[in-house]
Design a protein around this motif. Structure first.
Motif, PDB file in Angstrom:
ATOM      1  N   GLY A  73       0.827  -1.189   0.000  1.00 52.29           N
ATOM      2  CA  GLY A  73       0.000   0.000   0.000  1.00 52.29           C
ATOM      3  C   GLY A  73       0.865   1.243   0.000  1.00 52.29           C
ATOM      4  N   ALA A  76       3.427   2.527   2.831  1.00 50.85           N
ATOM      5  CA  ALA A  76       3.606   1.512   3.876  1.00 50.85           C
ATOM      6  C   ALA A  76       4.926   0.766   3.666  1.00 50.85           C
ATOM      7  N   ASN A 192      -4.012   9.576   3.197  1.00 50.75           N
ATOM      8  CA  ASN A 192      -3.761   8.367   2.395  1.00 50.75           C
ATOM      9  C   ASN A 192      -4.981   7.453   2.349  1.00 50.75           C
ATOM     10  N   ASN A 203      -8.254   2.205   1.678  1.00 50.93           N
ATOM     11  CA  ASN A 203      -7.000   2.198   2.433  1.00 50.93           C
ATOM     12  C   ASN A 203      -7.238   2.786   3.834  1.00 50.93           C
ATOM     13  N   GLY A 206      -4.498   4.144   6.775  1.00 49.82           N
ATOM     14  CA  GLY A 206      -3.278   4.136   5.962  1.00 49.82           C
ATOM     15  C   GLY A 206      -2.456   5.407   6.048  1.00 49.82           C
ATOM     16  N   GLN A 238       4.014   5.196  10.332  1.00 53.10           N
ATOM     17  CA  GLN A 238       3.166   4.569   9.318  1.00 53.10           C
ATOM     18  C   GLN A 238       2.031   3.828  10.021  1.00 53.10           C
ATOM     19  N   TYR A 240      -0.748   1.035   9.525  1.00 56.00           N
ATOM     20  CA  TYR A 240      -0.914  -0.075   8.594  1.00 56.00           C
ATOM     21  C   TYR A 240      -2.378  -0.249   8.199  1.00 56.00           C
ATOM     22  N   PRO A 241      -2.640  -0.405   6.885  1.00 50.70           N
ATOM     23  CA  PRO A 241      -4.022  -0.534   6.408  1.00 50.70           C
ATOM     24  C   PRO A 241      -4.733  -1.745   7.006  1.00 50.70           C
ATOM     25  N   TYR A 592      -3.004  -5.391  -1.666  1.00 50.08           N
ATOM     26  CA  TYR A 592      -2.793  -3.979  -1.339  1.00 50.08           C
ATOM     27  C   TYR A 592      -2.725  -3.158  -2.621  1.00 50.08           C
TER      28      TYR A 592
END
Length: 607
Positions: A73, A76, A192, A203, A206, A238, A240-241, A592
């Protein structure tokens, strides 16, 4: 301007000190890169090229180099694949210092700053004799330099893009004939939250942000001596999705500090570069964004390196490189306690330039890694220009990667009996020049032994093992065209194609996440104050499982980007970019998807 003795490329094709000449001296931190370019093809990305792909380093490498980028993604976790190798077999080199993680043995691309370098250079092929562990498939070089006699310069770049994305970068420098200083900083943030309807994907969670700061200085303490310093600080987060609205939200934080001091001596027969560096990495994983960290670690490297270069004869050069490192690591909730490892190396290279059309280089290196038996490494390169429009180069080398802290000490799964990965590789570069066109064709072959892989165990966890041998072979090619029609009108084209077969010799299957075909291209046209660029990338079928299961593979895709800009009064630039014009649905990692069509506007001020 002060007259200085400078290093030039002589008519014999080697580095010699020429007559005094009044110029603006440029000090380059990676002193080996000039020598590397005598024998190897190196792709150089300028700060102007960076502005075309200003989201992150992953995007830049994806569209402007043959490297395959596997990204979970946008923004990421991201890792490179050079010539069919893994992320651990790619060396990231900051100003001549290998900065791969002590724990992972690789560089997470999206946790390395995009801005703040004077060049980003990509070198395919093995380079462990010079750049150490991990330089098997290739190396990515993040370089800074300092110029003298330039006065004051400054620039500001700011961008507003889709998905609430904001990228900002500022740089300032000052230099006279004795002193040079520059400083830069960047800040990027994005919600994002893009959506790909065809994949029923949003996402979620994200978002990301990162901040970097760079500073460097150099001072001429004598006519042939320079003291210099370069530092970088980076902080990022970051998220995470997640795949469902009520899923468990996680995030990752990373901070890095790098600092380098160098004392350089250059005379008409010898040069010596003595470096002392400190590099620190910190990371934290949060299994729930609202609770304290679940795991993490701190790695510290103390590095001392000396690069001695001497011309025994005008056509014969000897280069001795010595290095000593202390690698330290301390994990949190990983089973890794406080650990320390000493690493030393001694390398020698001999370069011979019999004629202006012919040059050779031979190298040998021995690494001394505490508690690990390391092989003797070697390299041989030759370059010949039999015709004015054609030259050919041959490179052969043995390279290696020693196990990372995670490979050895992670509990459960680490394996103290691991051996280093080793590889034998050969490639041949053919370069043709036809007017303003230049064509490079580079077939290559590589065989990797004792590859370290994490595999399931009968006890329900994954463990590190030396496993299969891998055979990689293929072709890289690149066509460039540069034409200045007049002072106001120019065109630049750059198109590359790579063919990669990377085979597990036990299963005879293609390795995961190694596309067989990749094409990338960039076209830039300038008329007076107006510029336009177009770039595209085609990625072929990519398997995501070790059994080449077609239903799980990533389908081929083509993505097209374009941008326009206008510069007035030579200082102010305003531009617009459209990414993924074709609205392609594509993935570089299974499950992703990356964004569909998106936009940005940017402005640059130079002063």
């Amino acid at each position: 301007m002060k007259k200085t003795l400078i290093l030039i490329l002589s008519s014999y094709g080697c580095f010699l000190f020429g007559q005094e000449k009044g110029i603006d001296t440029v000090y380059v931190f990676d002193s080996q890169m000039k020598k590397v370019k005598l024998f190897h093809k190196v792709n150089t990305i300028t700060p102007q090229d960076v502005e075309k792909n200003s989201t992150n380093l992953s995007e830049l490498l994806r569209y402007q180099t043959p490297v395959y980028i596997k990204e979970n993604g946008r923004g990421a976790v991201s890792s490179p694949s050079f010539r069919g190798t893994s992320a651990q077999q790619t060396a990231f080199v900051w100003n001549g210092i290998n900065i791969n993680s002590n724990f992972l043995g690789q560089g997470d691309i999206n946790n390395i700053p995009l801005f703040g370098y004077d060049q980003i250079e990509v070198k395919p092929g093995g380079g462990s004799v010079i750049y150490g562990s991990g330089a098997i498939g290739g190396s990515i070089h993040l370089n800074n330099d300092l110029s003298f006699n330039k006065g004051f310069k400054g620039s500001l770049f700011t961008e507003i893009a889709s998905f609430d994305t904001y990228n900002n970068f500022a740089k300032a420098s000052y230099s006279n004939d004795k002193f040079s200083f520059n400083v830069s900083g960047s800040y990027s943030i994005s919600q994002n939250d893009y959506e790909v309807e065809e994949k029923d994907y949003i996402n979620r969670n994200g978002r990301y942000y990162n901040t970097s700061f760079n500073a460097g200085a150099a001072y001429k303490i004598a006519d042939h001596q320079t003291i210099s310093w370069q530092s970088q600080f980076f902080d990022a987060s970051q998220y995470y999705p997640i795949f469902v609205e009520n899923g468990n939200k996680t995030k990752y934080g990373a901070q890095s500090t790098r600092s380098l001091i160098s004392w350089d001596i250059n005379t008409n027969k010898l040069s010596n570069s003595l470096k002392a560096a400190y590099a620190e990495e910190n990371f934290q994983y949060f299994g729930d964004i609202n609770t304290p960290k679940t795991s993490g670690g701190t790695g510290k490297n103390y590095i001392f390196k000396n690069d001695f270069n001497y011309f025994i004869l005008p056509k014969l050069n000897v280069n001795v490189i010595t290095e000593f490192q202390v690698n330290k690591g301390e994990g949190y909730s990983s089973g890794i306690e406080s650990i320390s490892r000493n690493v030393g190396s001694l390398a020698g290279l001999l370069r011979y330039f019999p004629t202006k059309e012919l040059r050779f280089e031979a190298g040998i290196k021995k690494d001394f890694v505490e508690d690990i038996s390391s092989p003797v490494l070697y390299s041989f390169s030759g370059k010949w220009t039999p015709l004015q429009w054609y030259n050919v180069g041959l490179n052969f080398s043995k390279n290696f990667r020693f196990p990372s802290f995670n490979d050895l000490y992670w509990n459960p799964g680490g394996n103290l009996d691991l051996k280093p990965e080793t590889s034998i590789q050969a490639d041949m570069d053919h370069e043709f020049k036809f007017g303003d066109f230049k064509l490079n064709i580079s077939p290559y072959y590589m065989r990797i032994s004792d590859m370290i892989r994490w595999l399931p165990t009968p006890y329900g966890y994954w463990g590190a093992h030396n496993t299969n041998k891998v055979e990689s072979y293929g072709l890289e090619s690149q066509l460039t065209y540069n034409k200045e029609f007049n002072k106001k009108n120019s065109l630049r084209l750059n198109v590359g194609y790579s063919f990669s077969k990377s085979i597990d010799l036990e299963t005879k299957n293609q390795l995961m996440y190694v596309p067989i075909h990749k094409v990338f291209g960039n076209a830039d046209y300038r008329y007076d104050f107006f510029k336009i660029f177009v770039q595209g990338m085609f990625n072929g079928l990519t398997y995501t499982t070790s059994d080449e299961k077609r239903s799980d593979a990533l389908n081929p895709y083509f993505v097209l980007n374009a941008g326009i800009s206008a510069t007035v009064l030579k200082k102010y630039t305003l531009g617009f970019k459209m990414n993924n014009i074709t609205n392609t649905v594509y993935e570089t990692t299974a499950y992703y998807p990356l964004p569909k069509r998106n936009y940005s506007i940017f402005a640059t001020i130079n002063f």
